[in-house]
Design an enzyme around this catalytic site. Structure first.
Site, short mmCIF file in Angstrom:
data_model
loop_
_atom_site.label_atom_id
_atom_site.label_comp_id
_atom_site.label_asym_id
_atom_site.label_seq_id
_atom_site.Cartn_x
_atom_site.Cartn_y
_atom_site.Cartn_z
N LYS A 74 -0.82 -9.51 -9.35
CA LYS A 74 0.15 -9.04 -8.36
C LYS A 74 0.21 -7.51 -8.38
O LYS A 74 -0.30 -6.88 -9.31
CB LYS A 74 1.52 -9.66 -8.64
CG LYS A 74 2.08 -9.33 -10.00
CD LYS A 74 3.17 -10.33 -10.38
CE LYS A 74 3.63 -10.16 -11.80
NZ LYS A 74 4.88 -9.49 -11.97
N TYR A 301 6.89 24.73 -4.90
CA TYR A 301 8.20 24.58 -4.24
C TYR A 301 9.34 24.94 -5.20
O TYR A 301 9.37 24.47 -6.35
CB TYR A 301 8.41 23.13 -3.80
CG TYR A 301 7.64 22.72 -2.57
CD1 TYR A 301 7.84 23.36 -1.34
CD2 TYR A 301 6.74 21.67 -2.62
CE1 TYR A 301 7.14 22.97 -0.22
CE2 TYR A 301 6.04 21.26 -1.49
CZ TYR A 301 6.25 21.92 -0.29
OH TYR A 301 5.56 21.53 0.83
C1 PLP Z 1 6.51 -15.12 -13.61
C2 PLP Z 1 5.58 -14.18 -14.30
N1 PLP Z 1 4.62 -14.65 -15.09
C3 PLP Z 1 3.78 -13.84 -15.75
C4 PLP Z 1 3.86 -12.46 -15.63
C5 PLP Z 1 2.93 -11.56 -16.41
O1 PLP Z 1 3.68 -10.78 -17.30
P1 PLP Z 1 3.01 -9.69 -18.26
O2 PLP Z 1 2.45 -8.65 -17.37
O3 PLP Z 1 4.13 -9.16 -19.07
O4 PLP Z 1 1.97 -10.40 -19.02
C6 PLP Z 1 4.85 -11.93 -14.79
C7 PLP Z 1 4.98 -10.48 -14.65
O5 PLP Z 1 5.98 -9.89 -14.43
C8 PLP Z 1 5.73 -12.81 -14.11
O6 PLP Z 1 6.70 -12.34 -13.31
#
Ligand code: PLP
Length: 411
Positions: A74, A301
């Site tokens: 993501k 700036y």
């Molecule tokens: C529901 C869920 N699973 C897994 C992860 C992965 O987490 P991490 O990056 O701490 O491994 C996240 C990340 O925020 C998440 O929201």
């Protein structure tokens, strides 16, 4: 599954332009975000080291054994470029990924990726049609989204796989443990929906004290035991911190994010494997202007920095428009000539100034500056920048902007 020789991905907000193994630098575009084509001459880039990604994934897979890993890609793969990362992980044999939003999965599928996507954030009922059409696997925790998915799936003459989220302690989204049985029974009554997974998420697995995390595991286990009557469900809960420090949380599948990118979830982790993780991303830029200034010169700036002595000042084409934090004004450092050189004056949208007086005679136009990565014996990590700004490395990486080309390197 695509082979290692499959054609380069087109556009998901990052390029495969200048990496050692990529031939045609102009083939990728920023089409996903409507920006300019990536060119080899762009002086700022994020180099994504695929060999380090492979190494990290192998290390984590070693911890969890044969369980499926569903990497979190993501937020543009934590800033690394979701297309580049997903494609490489597919080459390594991974086929299910976690994203936050339907739109993220849609962009990757639109770019030709063949994979399954778990949608971690709650969706609105009006997103159900798209989720069904794209064959996504949304996380569900309320009736509204669930029933909309059922309706849309039946309308399309198909079924949609969903993952029921149990709120074991994060208190963001999820079905309360005491209501899980009833929710699962409701799911079963809906012919358009197939419950594939039962999942939860940790609030405090990255802390030294694992008491809360253990309590979350216990709550999840109780719900999972009771859920057996609904048939086999894939139980998944572990993020990076849990994969590293909480083997009891592995269940049937795991969802690592930050660790695949070579970064510890927090400084409090115990697992020594942590020290073997290798940061995947280097962020570099180049000097585009170099000048001597007199003592007393106000820089940038607001003239928030005034030179006390004759100074050699380098201009770097990077600013907050690239996700380089403005709060690093008069605070941060950039590696140049193997030295930590101070940022002087305000970071502006597109440009920043660095005092390179210590490098007189050894610095030239076009020289590389390292924002994140190594140069000589010096290193700046995303963690260093985060600590300086009172935030976490996750934020520093995910805010690297769409204007910064992501360039794959290594295999
Ligand atoms: C529901 C869920 N699973 C897994 C992860 C992965 O987490 P991490 O990056 O701490 O491994 C996240 C990340 O925020 C998440 O929201």
């Amino acid at each position: 599954m695509p082979s290692r020789g499959s054609p380069p991905l087109p556009s998901v907000g990052e390029g495969r332009g200048e990496g050692e193994r990529v031939g045609a630098p102009h083939e990728s575009t920023f089409a996903a975000v409507g920006l300019m084509p990536v060119t080899v001459t762009h002086p700022t880039k994020a180099v994504i080291h695929l060999d380090r990604l492979s190494h990290n994934v192998e290390l984590l897979q070693g911890l969890v054994g044969s369980r499926p890993m569903w990497p979190a890609i993501k937020a543009n793969a934590y800033g690394h470029g979701a297309g580049i990362v997903a494609r490489h992980l597919i080459d390594l044999g991974y086929s299910t990924f976690c994203v936050a939003h339907v739109a993220e999965a849609a962009a990757l599928l639109g770019a030709g990726l063949e994979a399954k996507f778990v949608i971690l954030s709650a969706i609105l009922p009006e997103q159900a049609e798209e989720a069904v059409a794209l064959g996504l696997e949304p996380v569900v925790a309320n009736r509204e989204a669930l029933e909309a998915l059922d309706r849309e799936a039946r309308k399309a003459g198909t079924t949609i796989s969903v993952h029921v989220k149990i709120d074991t302690g994060m208190a963001r989204i999820g079905v309360a443990p005491g209501e899980a049985g009833e929710y699962l029974r409701h799911c079963r009554a809906l012919s358009g929906v197939r419950v594939k997974g039962l999942m939860s998420h940790f609030a405090r697995a990255d802390e030294e004290d694992k008491k809360d995390a253990m309590a979350q595991i216990a709550r999840f286990r109780t719900v999972a035991e009771a859920a057996r009557e609904h048939g086999p469900l894939i139980r998944h809960m572990a993020n990076s911190a849990a994969i590293l420090d909480l083997p009891d949380s592995y269940f049937d599948a795991v969802r690592p994010g930050i660790s695949i990118y070579g970064i510890a979830p927090s400084p409090a982790m115990a697992n020594p494997a942590l020290r073997q993780l290798r940061p995947v991303l280097d962020w570099t830029t180049r000097i585009v202007f170099l000048k001597e200034v007199a003592p007393g010169t106000g820089l940038g700036y607001g003239h928030t920095f005034r030179t006390e002595r004759a100074s050699l000042i380098a201009t770097l084409p990077i600013g907050y428009g690239d996700g380089f934090p403005r709060n690093l004004s008069n605070k941060g450092v950039i590696l140049l000539g193997g030295m930590r050189c101070p940022i002087v004056g305000r970071v502006s949208m597109d440009q920043s100034l660095v005092d390179v007086s210590a490098l007189r005679g050894r610095v030239a136009l076009g020289d590389e500056g390292v924002i994140i990565g190594r140069q000589g014996s010096e290193e700046i990590t995303a963690v260093d920048i985060a600590e300086r700004l009172g935030t976490i490395d996750y934020e520093i990486l995910t805010r690297i902007g769409a204007r910064v080309p992501r360039v794959a390197s290594g295999t």
